[in-house]
Design an enzyme around this catalytic site. Structure first.
Site, short mmCIF file in Angstrom:
data_model
loop_
_atom_site.label_atom_id
_atom_site.label_comp_id
_atom_site.label_asym_id
_atom_site.label_seq_id
_atom_site.Cartn_x
_atom_site.Cartn_y
_atom_site.Cartn_z
N GLY A 11 0.82 -1.21 0.00
CA GLY A 11 0.00 0.00 0.00
C GLY A 11 0.85 1.26 0.00
O GLY A 11 1.88 1.31 0.67
N ALA A 22 15.33 11.21 -0.85
CA ALA A 22 16.54 11.18 -0.02
C ALA A 22 17.52 10.11 -0.49
O ALA A 22 18.73 10.34 -0.51
CB ALA A 22 16.15 10.94 1.44
N ARG A 72 1.10 -5.16 -5.18
CA ARG A 72 1.30 -6.35 -4.37
C ARG A 72 1.58 -7.51 -5.32
O ARG A 72 1.03 -7.56 -6.42
CB ARG A 72 0.07 -6.64 -3.51
CG ARG A 72 -0.32 -5.45 -2.62
CD ARG A 72 -1.49 -5.80 -1.71
NE ARG A 72 -2.04 -4.62 -1.08
CZ ARG A 72 -1.54 -4.04 0.00
NH1 ARG A 72 -0.46 -4.53 0.57
NH2 ARG A 72 -2.11 -2.96 0.52
N ASP A 103 4.97 -4.94 6.16
CA ASP A 103 5.44 -6.26 6.57
C ASP A 103 5.72 -7.17 5.38
O ASP A 103 6.77 -7.82 5.31
CB ASP A 103 4.39 -6.91 7.49
CG ASP A 103 4.83 -8.27 7.99
OD1 ASP A 103 5.62 -8.32 8.94
OD2 ASP A 103 4.39 -9.29 7.42
N THR A 125 4.00 2.53 5.69
CA THR A 125 2.62 2.08 5.82
C THR A 125 1.88 3.03 6.74
O THR A 125 2.41 3.43 7.78
CB THR A 125 2.52 0.65 6.37
OG1 THR A 125 1.16 0.35 6.73
CG2 THR A 125 3.39 0.47 7.61
N ASP A 127 -0.56 2.26 8.59
CA ASP A 127 -1.13 1.54 9.74
C ASP A 127 -0.26 1.60 10.99
O ASP A 127 -0.72 1.25 12.07
CB ASP A 127 -1.38 0.08 9.37
CG ASP A 127 -2.53 -0.08 8.39
OD1 ASP A 127 -3.47 0.73 8.46
OD2 ASP A 127 -2.48 -1.00 7.56
N ASP A 129 2.12 -0.37 11.87
CA ASP A 129 2.13 -1.72 12.44
C ASP A 129 3.42 -2.47 12.18
O ASP A 129 3.44 -3.70 12.11
CB ASP A 129 0.94 -2.52 11.90
CG ASP A 129 0.96 -2.64 10.38
OD1 ASP A 129 1.79 -1.97 9.73
OD2 ASP A 129 0.14 -3.40 9.83
N ARG A 171 -6.79 -3.07 9.79
CA ARG A 171 -7.31 -4.44 9.90
C ARG A 171 -6.79 -5.13 11.15
O ARG A 171 -7.53 -5.78 11.87
CB ARG A 171 -6.92 -5.26 8.66
CG ARG A 171 -7.69 -4.91 7.41
CD ARG A 171 -7.48 -5.97 6.33
NE ARG A 171 -6.08 -6.11 5.98
CZ ARG A 171 -5.47 -5.39 5.04
NH1 ARG A 171 -6.15 -4.48 4.38
NH2 ARG A 171 -4.19 -5.59 4.77
N LYS A 214 -24.93 17.03 22.82
CA LYS A 214 -25.75 17.19 21.63
C LYS A 214 -25.35 16.24 20.50
O LYS A 214 -26.03 16.18 19.47
CB LYS A 214 -25.66 18.64 21.13
CG LYS A 214 -26.15 19.67 22.14
CD LYS A 214 -27.60 19.45 22.51
CE LYS A 214 -28.09 20.51 23.49
NZ LYS A 214 -29.49 20.27 23.91
#
Length: 322
Positions: A11, A22, A72, A103, A125, A127, A129, A171, A214
């Site tokens: 992703g 860089a 992917r 990952d 990423t 995420d 993670d 996820r 409210k």
């Protein structure tokens, strides 16, 4: 080392372009040739490779996504695909590789490392993670994107005295939900690691309206369930009629915030230095405001995962209605 390559895989995330920039600038400064590998590992196997010059990375530090495109690849998970990648790299004389991704991208990089290709991984990423780093490229931008969207939705929620359920990405990791929930004062936050119970959510929503609130905001990480599922539960177990917003891929896009630009620049530059030093099989990150360097095997180890204190605070804040 005379020639290195760089690719982005999986992703896309804001911060990848600053990292690519860089890598190219640092390598050329030291007299190395740099080759961009387009469309990740799939492009690697197909030989979709082009030499990059300084002009190719001009004016990209502020752009989201990745100029190298991304994909992917199931084929690269096979021994045949990995060997093909090694052959293509050798055909182009590429002696070292910088892989930017999550990952799955790291696992591909580790296989190339084991097959004799010097490889360094950068955490790209939204995420957040990846083990071995407190922050990944794109995470800060994604949280800011969600925060801005929730702030706008809250205006409507207040005007119509409604509950809004907002579904965000995540996820297996709830960092986006936890951080954006804290930043926006969400009344309930649901994340895979440490989620509240749905009955508790109903109690908090009811107590809030009884105190004169409210509106209410419920943030749900997609790994826990869909926004529609939570809205249905609320409607069936209370007198409220919630509305749902699924932020979707808007979270991936946008110009990277300052932190992601600096993180990408810092890690990309260091990756080139490590390759020049003959170091391989390492994943870079940022821990305690310093660059961290870990073996890929450490990154893959469940024992290396540390529970983010923000995740704990997110649960506490909703319980106490902070």
């Amino acid at each position: 080392m005379k020639r290195i390559g760089v690719l982005t895989s999986g992703g896309d995330s804001p911060g990848m372009n600053p990292a690519i920039r860089a890598v190219v600038k640092k390598a050329i400064y030291h007299g190395l040739e740099v080759y961009g590998i387009y469309r990740g590992y799939e492009g690697l196997m197909e030989g979709d490779i082009k030499k990059l010059e300084l002009k190719d990375v001009g004016s990209i530090i502020h752009r989201g996504g990745t100029i190298l495109y991304s994909a992917r690849s199931e084929r690269f998970k096979t021994e045949e695909g990995q060997q093909k990648g090694v052959e293509v790299l050798k055909e182009h004389g590429i002696e070292g590789l910088v892989v930017i991704g999550g990952d799955g991208s790291y696992r591909g990089a580790n296989q190339l490392h084991k097959k004799g290709i010097p490889t360094i991984g950068l955490p790209g990423t939204i995420d957040n993670d990846i083990n071995g780093t407190e922050y990944t490229l794109g995470f800060s931008t994604a949280v800011n994107t969600v925060m801005e969207a929730v702030d706008k939705i809250r205006d409507t929620a207040t005007s119509h005295e409604r509950i809004f359920v907002i579904e965000v990405m995540g996820r297996d990791a709830g960092d986006i939900a936890a951080w954006s929930g804290l930043a926006t004062g969400a009344e309930s936050i649901f994340i895979p690691e440490n989620s509240s119970e749905k009955p508790e959510m109903i109690n908090r929503l009811t107590a809030g309206f009884q105190r004169g609130k409210k509106h209410s905001i419920v943030i749900v990480a997609e790994g826990v369930g869909s926004g529609e599922e939570f809205a249905k539960y609320i409607a069936e177990n209370s007198n409220y009629e919630p509305r749902v917003t699924v932020l979707g891929y808007v979270q991936r896009g946008g110009s990277p915030v300052a932190y992601d630009r600096i993180l990408g620049t810092t890690l990309g530059s260091r990756a080139v230095e490590l390759l020049m030093e003959g170091i391989s099989g390492k994943a870079l990150g940022m821990e305690k405001s310093e660059i961290s360097i870990h073996d890929f095997d450490y990154v893959f180890s469940p024992e290396s995962k540390v529970t983010d204190p923000i995740v704990k605070l997110a649960k506490l804040s909703t319980e106490l209605s902070i």
